[in-house]
Write an enzyme that holds these catalytic residues in place. Structure first.
Site, PDB file in Angstrom:
ATOM      1  N   PRO A  92      28.684   1.002  -5.298  1.00 58.05           N
ATOM      2  CG  PRO A  92      27.734   3.303  -5.570  1.00 58.05           C
ATOM      3  CD  PRO A  92      28.635   2.873  -5.623  1.00 58.05           C
ATOM      4  CD  GLU A 119      27.821  12.270 -10.790  1.00 53.79           C
ATOM      5  OE1 GLU A 119      27.341  11.150 -10.381  1.00 53.79           O
ATOM      6  OE2 GLU A 119      29.014  12.489  -9.978  1.00 53.79           O
ATOM      7  NE  ARG A 157      34.499  -7.919  14.871  1.00 57.59           N
ATOM      8  CZ  ARG A 157      33.990  -8.505  15.419  1.00 57.59           C
ATOM      9  NH1 ARG A 157      33.898  -9.652  14.205  1.00 57.59           N
ATOM     10  NH2 ARG A 157      33.918  -8.583  16.101  1.00 57.59           N
ATOM     11  CG  ASP A 172      30.655 -10.938  17.185  1.00 57.89           C
ATOM     12  OD1 ASP A 172      31.546 -10.479  17.703  1.00 57.89           O
ATOM     13  OD2 ASP A 172      31.746 -11.028  15.642  1.00 57.89           O
TER      14      ASP A 172
END
Ligand code: 6GU
Length: 235
Positions: A92, A119, A157, A172
């Site tokens: 993150p 963590e 893809r 898209d």
């Protein structure tokens, strides 16, 4: 022809198996434009209990992923193929993954994905290995696997020849910065809900104009942030 080798390093590599064996990822493997190699980080722990995590120095909650199994796994896996490619740490704390990131990665010949748990990673993993850090958005997952799957799907893809129509990725959502227009298929009426007449008209110019207008309306209504980017860059 382009072909990408994916190496997935994880404490739970088996979670990837059904994912790479279904749908587009499977088709890509069958067409030999993608290959997936799963590796268990725990197997590289030389600790007597094969421990991969330990308590953080300085105290605090949770456990930290140890250097040794991760660095050994990375080095061993890199040596399995002569292609260097690029290595990514899913965290993150990374740069947010975007369609542009997927397009760039789809041109690589090899992508190594390192997924953590607990963590965090011992900071020396970052010091020692050439890793690009990527996040898939501003929320916290318990491990990098789900994020790695998002990344792989978005990249595979885009490899030429994977989807039936080369065009279909150009249409898209996001490829032109707009959300996709509404789509319909048979029947022309379902429980009183009709397909817009223009789509049944056979007038391709009118259809194209309608779709463009719908894309713009949708983007304006749902994603004012994207709409601002587009209208600012037009000028
Ligand atoms: Cl890449 N990993 C984790 N653990 N959480 C995340 C993420 C990645 N991206 C968003 N949240």
């Amino acid at each position: 022809m382009s072909r990408i080798r994916f190496d997935l390093l994880s404490l739970f590599p088996e979670v990837f198996r059904p994912f790479v064996n279904a749908s587009i990822l499977r088709i890509a493997a069958e067409k030999q434009v993608a290959e997936y190699h799963l590796h268990d980080i725990r197997q590289y722990s030389r600790d007597k209990h094969k421990k991969v995590d330990d308590k953080p120095y300085g105290g605090g909650p949770g456990m930290v992923l140890r250097c040794e199994p991760v660095v050994s796994a990375y080095e061993d896996v890199q040596n399995m193929d002569e292609r260097t490619g690029t290595a990514i740490l899913l965290t993150p704390q990374g740069k947010t993954f975007q369609q542009e990131t997927a397009k760039r990665l789809a041109r690589e010949e090899r992508i190594t994905l390192l997924c953590g748990h607990y963590e965090g990673f011992d900071e020396r993993i970052r010091d020692m290995l050439p890793l690009e850090e990527i996040s898939i958005g501003d929320y916290v997952l318990s491990g990098g696997e789900a994020a790695a799957m998002v990344l792989i799907d978005a990249v595979v893809r885009l490899i030429p020849g994977v989807l039936g129509h080369e065009e279909s990725t150009n249409n898209d959502s996001f490829s032109d910065g707009l959300l996709e227009y509404p789509q319909y298929t048979r029947p022309p009426e379902f429980r009183g809900l009709k397909v817009p007449d223009v789509l049944l008209s056979g007038n391709h110019k009118e259809i194209e104009l309608w779709r463009r207008a719908q894309s713009e309306k949708r983007t304006y209504e749902r994603r004012s942030d994207l709409w601002k980017d587009i209208t600012q860059n037009r000028s």
